[in-house]
Structures are given as C-alpha cells and as structure tokens.
Design an enzyme around this catalytic site. Structure first.
Site, PDB file in Angstrom:
ATOM      1  N   GLY A 297       5.041  -1.047   2.758  1.00  0.00           N
ATOM      2  CA  GLY A 297       4.225   0.133   2.509  1.00  0.00           C
ATOM      3  C   GLY A 297       5.029   1.416   2.408  1.00  0.00           C
ATOM      4  O   GLY A 297       6.090   1.562   3.015  1.00  0.00           O
TER       5      GLY A 297
ATOM      6  N   HIS B 160       0.810  -1.217   0.000  1.00  0.00           N
ATOM      7  CA  HIS B 160       0.000   0.000   0.000  1.00  0.00           C
ATOM      8  C   HIS B 160       0.847   1.272   0.000  1.00  0.00           C
ATOM      9  O   HIS B 160       1.898   1.350   0.622  1.00  0.00           O
ATOM     10  CB  HIS B 160      -0.927   0.015   1.226  1.00  0.00           C
ATOM     11  CG  HIS B 160      -0.190  -0.043   2.534  1.00  0.00           C
ATOM     12  ND1 HIS B 160       0.231   1.081   3.205  1.00  0.00           N
ATOM     13  CD2 HIS B 160       0.212  -1.097   3.290  1.00  0.00           C
ATOM     14  CE1 HIS B 160       0.847   0.732   4.320  1.00  0.00           C
ATOM     15  NE2 HIS B 160       0.853  -0.590   4.398  1.00  0.00           N
ATOM     16  N   ASP B 161       0.375   2.249  -0.745  1.00  0.00           N
ATOM     17  CA  ASP B 161       0.939   3.600  -0.757  1.00  0.00           C
ATOM     18  C   ASP B 161       2.336   3.688  -1.349  1.00  0.00           C
ATOM     19  O   ASP B 161       3.016   4.706  -1.180  1.00  0.00           O
ATOM     20  CB  ASP B 161       0.931   4.218   0.654  1.00  0.00           C
ATOM     21  CG  ASP B 161      -0.451   4.217   1.277  1.00  0.00           C
ATOM     22  OD1 ASP B 161      -1.343   4.854   0.700  1.00  0.00           O
ATOM     23  OD2 ASP B 161      -0.649   3.561   2.319  1.00  0.00           O
TER      24      ASP B 161
END
Length: 271
Positions: free
Chosen positions: A145, A127-128
């Site tokens: 992440g 994520h991200d």
C-alpha cells in the site's frame, strides 16, 4: 440502470451490473463481471473470465486479460467499506491474474495508474498506490500500500516493494529484489535486501538523455553516496552545483523530499 454504448460488444455469458457505464467500441468476452460502479471508456477490451469491480474507471483502449481482478476492495486491516476509487489511465494492459485494489479513506481514497503501463501476469497493485506513465511491472511484482512509482520505471519479476516506498522516474529494479527503501530516479537496485548498484545508464540512453548529462548525474551520484555524512545532507549540499542539470536536480530533490522511508544506498546502513 446501466449505460451501454450501441457499439459495445458484450458476450451474453458476462454479467454487467446495474449502474455500469460501458463506452463505445468496448468488447467484453465471456464469463466476465463488471460491477455497478465501473466505467469502461472507449475501446476497452475485457478478454474473458475477468472481474472489474468497485468504484473503478478504466481509460480508453486498455486491455484486461483472464483471471484479472481490477478494483477489488483493499486488503488493508483498516478497511471498513468506505467509498474509494481506482482510476486507470489510457492504453494500459493488465495480463492474466493481475490484481489492483481501490484506495482507502486514510490513504487519500484513490489508487491511480497513469497511461501506457504494462502489468504482467500475477502482478499486484495495492491500495493507495500512485503510478505514473509507461511503467512496467513484470510477472509476480508486488506493490504494498501507498507505494509511489515514477514514469518509465521497470520492476522485474518477483520483486516486492515495502509500503510507503517511492521508486523514482526511470528506475530499474532487478528480479526478486526486496525494495525496503526509496529508490532514486534513474537508480538501479538489486538484491534482498535491495542494494543501489548505480544508475540505469542503458535506460537513460534509450530515453534520449545525452551522454554529457549522464556523466553529470553520475558525478552527483558519487558526491551524494561516496562522501562523508548522510545521504540527504550530501544531496542538499551540492544542489546549487546542478541548477543547469534537471536530471541531477531530480535525483537531489527526490532525496531531500520528505518520505516515510530511508533512501536505498550502495552501502547498507548508510541513510
């Protein structure tokens, strides 16, 4: 209601959920599932047995191979089902078993991939993360992440990148390396823990960087990492010497920028 272009070819054994947008000349093989908030742009191919889910946009002419899961919800402990996205650029290839997660609200809400990237089997983008163009993630590479990866970086098989780490443009990370700290542009890192071994001179040459420029970057590298004092202070002190060398300035500015991680060094313990 889904929007499916007339030229798209979809195998009858695949599931296209309501709301999906399928562009011209898209090909979807058997046993695939395309979620209701997915957009597949022109020329995308989903070979078979793959899932594209979440609020995900896949750029034109991308190829997604069997067992890939693209746009899965983040594995963050703070995940609470908020709206977030995965945006993939054009002409990217996701080979067998690749996983990419959407972003999180706390991390900006988006995971982004540039153009012309290659993700080999079982590599993972969490994520991200924010990835540039022409990046290669070899088999089993793991990005935690919030990782940032610059254009033309190459990450070799089985390496693992710590959350919030940055990997600069055209850096090279060796196989099975542990990337605990930021890796400078053009840097070459190997080992566990990862040690900065010098510059990716071969990659720089292949990219068309002149030998004289490579020598300037190498000189700056030695001034930064071999001198007394901290790496960031050394970099800031020599900046004015390299105003005519964008490649050296790129390294210096990368080091001096704010970051959640220290800078990878040839000498462990020096930051």
């Amino acid at each position: 209601m889904s929007t499916v272009a007339s030229s798209a070819i979809i195998h009858p054994l695949s599931v296209i959920e309501e709301g999906a947008v399928i562009g011209e000349d898209v090909k979807i093989g058997p046993f695939c599932r395309i979620g209701g908030r997915v957009t597949l742009h022109e020329g995308v191919q989903v070979i078979s047995n793959a899932v594209v889910d979440g609020f995900t946009e896949v750029g034109r002419d991308c190829h997604i191979y069997p067992m890939a899961v693209i746009g899965g919800v983040s594995q963050s402990l703070h995940e609470a089902g908020e709206d977030s996205k995965l945006v993939i650029g054009e002409r990217c290839t996701m080979r067998e078993g690749v996983t990419m997660n959407t972003g999180t609200v706390g991390g900006g809400g988006i995971t982004s991939i540039g153009n012309d990237c290659l993700f080999l089997a079982n590599s993972h983008v969490a994520h991200d993360c924010r990835l540039g163009n022409n990046i290669i993630l070899s088999n089993n590479v793991m990005l935690a992440g919030h990782v940032i990866v610059g254009d033309r970086a190459i990450l070799s098989g089985g390496c693992a990148v710590h959350q919030f780490a940055r990997i600069g443009r055209q850096a090279f990370v060796g196989g099975l390396s542990a990337v605990n700290y930021d890796v400078i542009p053009y840097g070459m890192l190997n080992g566990n823990p990862g040690i900065l071994g010098g510059l990716n001179v071969i990659g720089m040459s292949r990219a068309g960087i002149e030998r004289a420029v490579i020598h300037q970057v190498r000189r700056a590298f030695k001034q930064i990492f071999d001198a007394e004092g901290s790496v960031r202070a050394n970099a800031a002190a020599i900046r004015d010497e390299y105003l005519d060398c964008p490649e050296a300035l790129e390294v210096i500015d990368f080091i001096c920028a704010e970051s959640d991680r220290a800078i990878s060094s040839p000498y462990r313990g020096k930051a």
